[in-house]
Design an enzyme around this catalytic site. Structure first.
Site, PDB file in Angstrom:
ATOM      1  N   ASN A   9      -3.028  -4.955 -10.027  1.00 64.09           N
ATOM      2  CA  ASN A   9      -1.796  -4.449  -9.411  1.00 64.09           C
ATOM      3  C   ASN A   9      -1.080  -5.620  -8.733  1.00 64.09           C
ATOM      4  O   ASN A   9      -1.507  -6.080  -7.678  1.00 64.09           O
ATOM      5  CB  ASN A   9      -2.167  -3.365  -8.385  1.00 64.09           C
ATOM      6  CG  ASN A   9      -0.966  -2.857  -7.615  1.00 64.09           C
ATOM      7  OD1 ASN A   9       0.181  -3.092  -8.005  1.00 64.09           O
ATOM      8  ND2 ASN A   9      -1.225  -2.153  -6.518  1.00 64.09           N
ATOM      9  N   LYS A  11       1.694  -5.641  -7.309  1.00 67.06           N
ATOM     10  CA  LYS A  11       2.525  -5.174  -6.188  1.00 67.06           C
ATOM     11  C   LYS A  11       3.919  -5.812  -6.286  1.00 67.06           C
ATOM     12  O   LYS A  11       4.402  -6.032  -7.397  1.00 67.06           O
ATOM     13  CB  LYS A  11       1.848  -5.477  -4.852  1.00 67.06           C
ATOM     14  CG  LYS A  11       0.396  -4.999  -4.817  1.00 67.06           C
ATOM     15  CD  LYS A  11      -0.167  -4.945  -3.428  1.00 67.06           C
ATOM     16  CE  LYS A  11      -1.649  -4.634  -3.487  1.00 67.06           C
ATOM     17  NZ  LYS A  11      -2.193  -4.198  -2.222  1.00 67.06           N
ATOM     18  N   HIS A  94      -0.182   5.333  -4.891  1.00 68.94           N
ATOM     19  CA  HIS A  94      -0.838   4.216  -4.197  1.00 68.94           C
ATOM     20  C   HIS A  94      -0.643   4.403  -2.688  1.00 68.94           C
ATOM     21  O   HIS A  94       0.419   4.857  -2.249  1.00 68.94           O
ATOM     22  CB  HIS A  94      -0.241   2.885  -4.668  1.00 68.94           C
ATOM     23  CG  HIS A  94      -1.036   1.697  -4.218  1.00 68.94           C
ATOM     24  ND1 HIS A  94      -0.955   1.211  -2.943  1.00 68.94           N
ATOM     25  CD2 HIS A  94      -1.951   0.938  -4.854  1.00 68.94           C
ATOM     26  CE1 HIS A  94      -1.784   0.176  -2.819  1.00 68.94           C
ATOM     27  NE2 HIS A  94      -2.406  -0.008  -3.970  1.00 68.94           N
ATOM     28  N   GLU A  96       0.092   2.432  -0.423  1.00 63.13           N
ATOM     29  CA  GLU A  96       1.278   1.767   0.134  1.00 63.13           C
ATOM     30  C   GLU A  96       2.525   2.611  -0.093  1.00 63.13           C
ATOM     31  O   GLU A  96       3.433   2.625   0.735  1.00 63.13           O
ATOM     32  CB  GLU A  96       1.422   0.362  -0.478  1.00 63.13           C
ATOM     33  CG  GLU A  96       0.361  -0.583   0.076  1.00 63.13           C
ATOM     34  CD  GLU A  96      -0.023  -1.729  -0.838  1.00 63.13           C
ATOM     35  OE1 GLU A  96       0.682  -1.985  -1.833  1.00 63.13           O
ATOM     36  OE2 GLU A  96      -1.051  -2.370  -0.555  1.00 63.13           O
ATOM     37  N   GLU A 166      -9.548   4.264  -3.464  1.00 63.01           N
ATOM     38  CA  GLU A 166      -9.204   3.080  -2.689  1.00 63.01           C
ATOM     39  C   GLU A 166      -9.211   3.417  -1.200  1.00 63.01           C
ATOM     40  O   GLU A 166      -8.200   3.930  -0.682  1.00 63.01           O
ATOM     41  CB  GLU A 166      -7.810   2.591  -3.071  1.00 63.01           C
ATOM     42  CG  GLU A 166      -7.653   2.236  -4.529  1.00 63.01           C
ATOM     43  CD  GLU A 166      -6.537   1.225  -4.718  1.00 63.01           C
ATOM     44  OE1 GLU A 166      -6.835   0.117  -5.158  1.00 63.01           O
ATOM     45  OE2 GLU A 166      -5.387   1.529  -4.383  1.00 63.01           O
ATOM     46  N   GLY A 172      -6.318  -4.971   0.776  1.00 66.92           N
ATOM     47  CA  GLY A 172      -5.664  -6.181   1.262  1.00 66.92           C
ATOM     48  C   GLY A 172      -6.216  -6.698   2.577  1.00 66.92           C
ATOM     49  O   GLY A 172      -5.609  -7.549   3.223  1.00 66.92           O
ATOM     50  N   SER A 212      -9.959  -4.874  -1.977  1.00 68.30           N
ATOM     51  CA  SER A 212     -10.501  -6.220  -1.794  1.00 68.30           C
ATOM     52  C   SER A 212     -11.585  -6.590  -2.815  1.00 68.30           C
ATOM     53  O   SER A 212     -12.579  -7.223  -2.474  1.00 68.30           O
ATOM     54  CB  SER A 212     -11.010  -6.395  -0.366  1.00 68.30           C
ATOM     55  OG  SER A 212      -9.931  -6.289   0.549  1.00 68.30           O
TER      56      SER A 212
END
Ligand code: PEP
Length: 248
Positions: A9, A11, A94, A96, A166, A172, A212
């Site tokens: 990904n 991003k 996701h 985010e 996730e 991250g 991560s």
């Protein structure tokens, strides 16, 4: 037999030329094991990356889409437009997008059903916050996200669905769930699929871990019995790191 799927990904990173450069480094590498590799690029790079991928086995994904096929939705991109480019997968829900753009479970559900309608395979992201984990609510949160995302999805379509577990606190941050905890949650998710859809879906739905994942921990995580690959953010931006991960 489920083929592991490893998706990078990107991003909101990578210009078109940077993306082509990265894809040229990874598209022809010999894989140690049978694995499906996907790059999830920004919308702006999808068409050029599709050309760069050519007839190699590398797959292409978008990172989001609207559920409607067209209309007055300024700034959005529809499944018809993405299918026109020839993408294989789309990341949906996701954390985010949920956190920064207010995507609700209901939005994710509409997107999942729309992706399936247009033959784009959804990678549905679910995961708990640190607070929810500490309060013992991780399983409840993940179960609710999955059941809402899959509401109205038929059993016949489940083989095309990928779920990415996730934990939000691991994205991250450099913190990873232990391979045992990740495997336990993924086994739990597989049981939710079993309860909703039965044995065949239980065997076919692929469930990745994300958060991560790096060259140093990928092998241990992906080799867990219930984990079918990884959704990789930061480490997918460097060809050397991503190649190590896909050769887990
Ligand atoms: C992600 O983008 O889904 C992700 C897991 O990111 P990172 O690997 O950087 O934690």
């Amino acid at each position: 037999m489920r083929i592991p799927i490893i998706a990078g990904n990107w991003k909101m990173n990578m210009t078109i030329s940077q993306g082509i450069d990265l894809v040229n480094k990874i598209k022809d590498i010999t894989l140690k094991t049978d694995v499906e590799v996907v790059v999830c690029t920004p919308f702006t790079a999808l068409m050029d990356i599709k050309r760069a991928i050519g007839d190699t086995k590398l797959k292409l994904a978008a990172q989001n889409m609207h559920w409607e096929e067209g209309g007055a939705y300024t700034g959005e991109v529809s499944p018809v437009m993405l299918k026109d480019i020839g993408i294989d997968y789309v990341i949906l829900g996701h954390s985010e997008r949920r956190q920064y753009f207010g995507e609700s479970d209901d939005d994710v559900n509409k997107k999942v059903k729309s992706a399936i309608k247009y033959n784009i395979r959804p990678i549905i992201c679910v995961g708990e916050t640190l607070e929810e984990r500490e309060q013992g609510q991780a399983e409840e949160k993940v179960k609710s996200q999955i059941l809402k995302a899959l509401d109205g999805v038929e059993k016949k379509d489940t083989a095309d669905v990928v779920i990415a577990y996730e934990p939000i606190w691991a994205i991250g941050t450099g913190k990873t769930a232990s391979s045992k905890d990740a495997n336990n949650m993924i086994a739990y998710i597989r049981n939710i699929i079993m309860e909703k859809y039965g044995d065949e879906a239980f065997d076919k739905v692929r469930i990745q871990y994300g958060g991560s994942v790096k060259p140093g921990n990928a092998t241990e995580i992906i080799n867990q019995p219930d984990i079918d690959g990884a959704l990789v953010g930061g480490a997918s931006l460097k060809a050397d790191d991503f190649i190590k991960i896909i050769n887990f």
